[in-house]
Motif scaffolding. Sequence first.
Motif, mmCIF file in Angstrom:
data_model
loop_
_atom_site.group_PDB
_atom_site.id
_atom_site.type_symbol
_atom_site.label_atom_id
_atom_site.label_comp_id
_atom_site.label_asym_id
_atom_site.label_seq_id
_atom_site.Cartn_x
_atom_site.Cartn_y
_atom_site.Cartn_z
ATOM 1 N N SER A 1 1.024 -0.961 -0.072
ATOM 2 C CA SER A 1 0.238 0.054 0.204
ATOM 3 C C SER A 1 0.906 1.375 0.118
ATOM 4 C CB SER A 1 -0.892 0.247 1.394
ATOM 5 O OG SER A 1 -1.874 -1.167 1.043
ATOM 6 N N ASN A 2 2.647 1.353 0.149
ATOM 7 C CA ASN A 2 3.230 2.119 -0.651
ATOM 8 C C ASN A 2 2.708 2.796 1.027
ATOM 9 O OD1 ASN A 2 5.304 3.309 -0.561
ATOM 10 N ND2 ASN A 2 4.042 4.808 -2.454
ATOM 11 N N ILE B 1 3.176 -0.541 -9.076
ATOM 12 C CA ILE B 1 2.859 0.569 -8.441
ATOM 13 C C ILE B 1 4.001 1.071 -6.980
ATOM 14 C CG2 ILE B 1 0.394 -0.014 -9.054
ATOM 15 C CD1 ILE B 1 0.453 -1.027 -6.126
ATOM 16 N N SER B 2 4.608 1.119 -7.031
ATOM 17 C CA SER B 2 5.879 1.134 -6.542
ATOM 18 C C SER B 2 5.566 1.996 -5.784
ATOM 19 C CB SER B 2 6.846 0.466 -6.694
ATOM 20 O OG SER B 2 7.127 -1.403 -7.415
ATOM 21 N N LEU C 1 3.110 4.587 -6.164
ATOM 22 C CA LEU C 1 2.536 5.474 -6.419
ATOM 23 C C LEU C 1 1.881 5.643 -4.918
ATOM 24 C CD1 LEU C 1 0.387 4.007 -9.329
ATOM 25 C CD2 LEU C 1 1.376 5.180 -9.262
ATOM 26 N N LYS D 1 -3.398 6.402 -4.488
ATOM 27 C CA LYS D 1 -4.117 5.853 -5.871
ATOM 28 C C LYS D 1 -4.145 4.627 -6.419
ATOM 29 C CE LYS D 1 -1.459 10.207 -7.722
ATOM 30 N NZ LYS D 1 -0.580 11.315 -9.292
ATOM 31 N N ILE D 2 -3.228 3.991 -5.075
ATOM 32 C CA ILE D 2 -3.222 2.556 -4.939
ATOM 33 C C ILE D 2 -4.747 1.498 -4.673
ATOM 34 C CG2 ILE D 2 -2.713 0.213 -4.472
ATOM 35 C CD1 ILE D 2 0.299 2.377 -3.229
#
Length: 236
Positions: free
Chosen positions: A48-49, A65-66, A68, A72-73
Amino acid sequence: MLKIENLNVNYGSISALRNETITVGNGELVTLIGGNGAGKTTTLMAISNLIPKVSGKIIFKNKDISQLSPDKIVKMGLAHVPEGRRIFPGLTVYENLVAGTMGNSVIKNKDIPQLIEEQYELFPRLKEREKQMGGSLSGGEQQMLAIARALMLKPDILMLDEPSLGLAPIIVEEIFELLVKLKIKGKTILLIEQNASMALSIADRGYVLALGEVILEGTGRALLANPEVIKAYLGG
């Protein structure tokens, strides 16, 4: 659906994840098991960053998606139910569910009644508590609400962090029955769970983490029968 490639995460000088590689196929229920500090929660937070990564890639629906932002995820269709539920205690059950749609711009106001009805079918108890404040619900009901709120996003993948933690055994059974229902409906699920036996019994596949590394992987059935897993996690 989701692939983690050679993921490395540090907390200061401590390595929390080391070259972690896992995959979650469309419609699969995949579980991560391991002891405290194994890196399970860190994995979901990295996806989920919510925490920085040293290296590695997160591929979701064939897109990297690393880097993002978390919002946005979510909008891409990845819903994360964190440990501790984190519902809105000052909102009613109904309001909590409506709040769950805010991460998906595709959902229109006219869609909300149908989405809420779908959650009430899955969680009849929530319909009974519709006008109650989230903070007045029992622990099990709050967990149900947290899952239902995530499902209001209509996510492509649902990530659950310790959904049975602190719940009575009968409620734990209800939660796992619900996960089986969602799996049958085709929902893709990545599950972190302290109850390794129950998690592996419903999982298509599983990964065993220890000190930030994947040390075993296989089908849920194979891992349930693995002597190392039995000895370390199943009380054998």
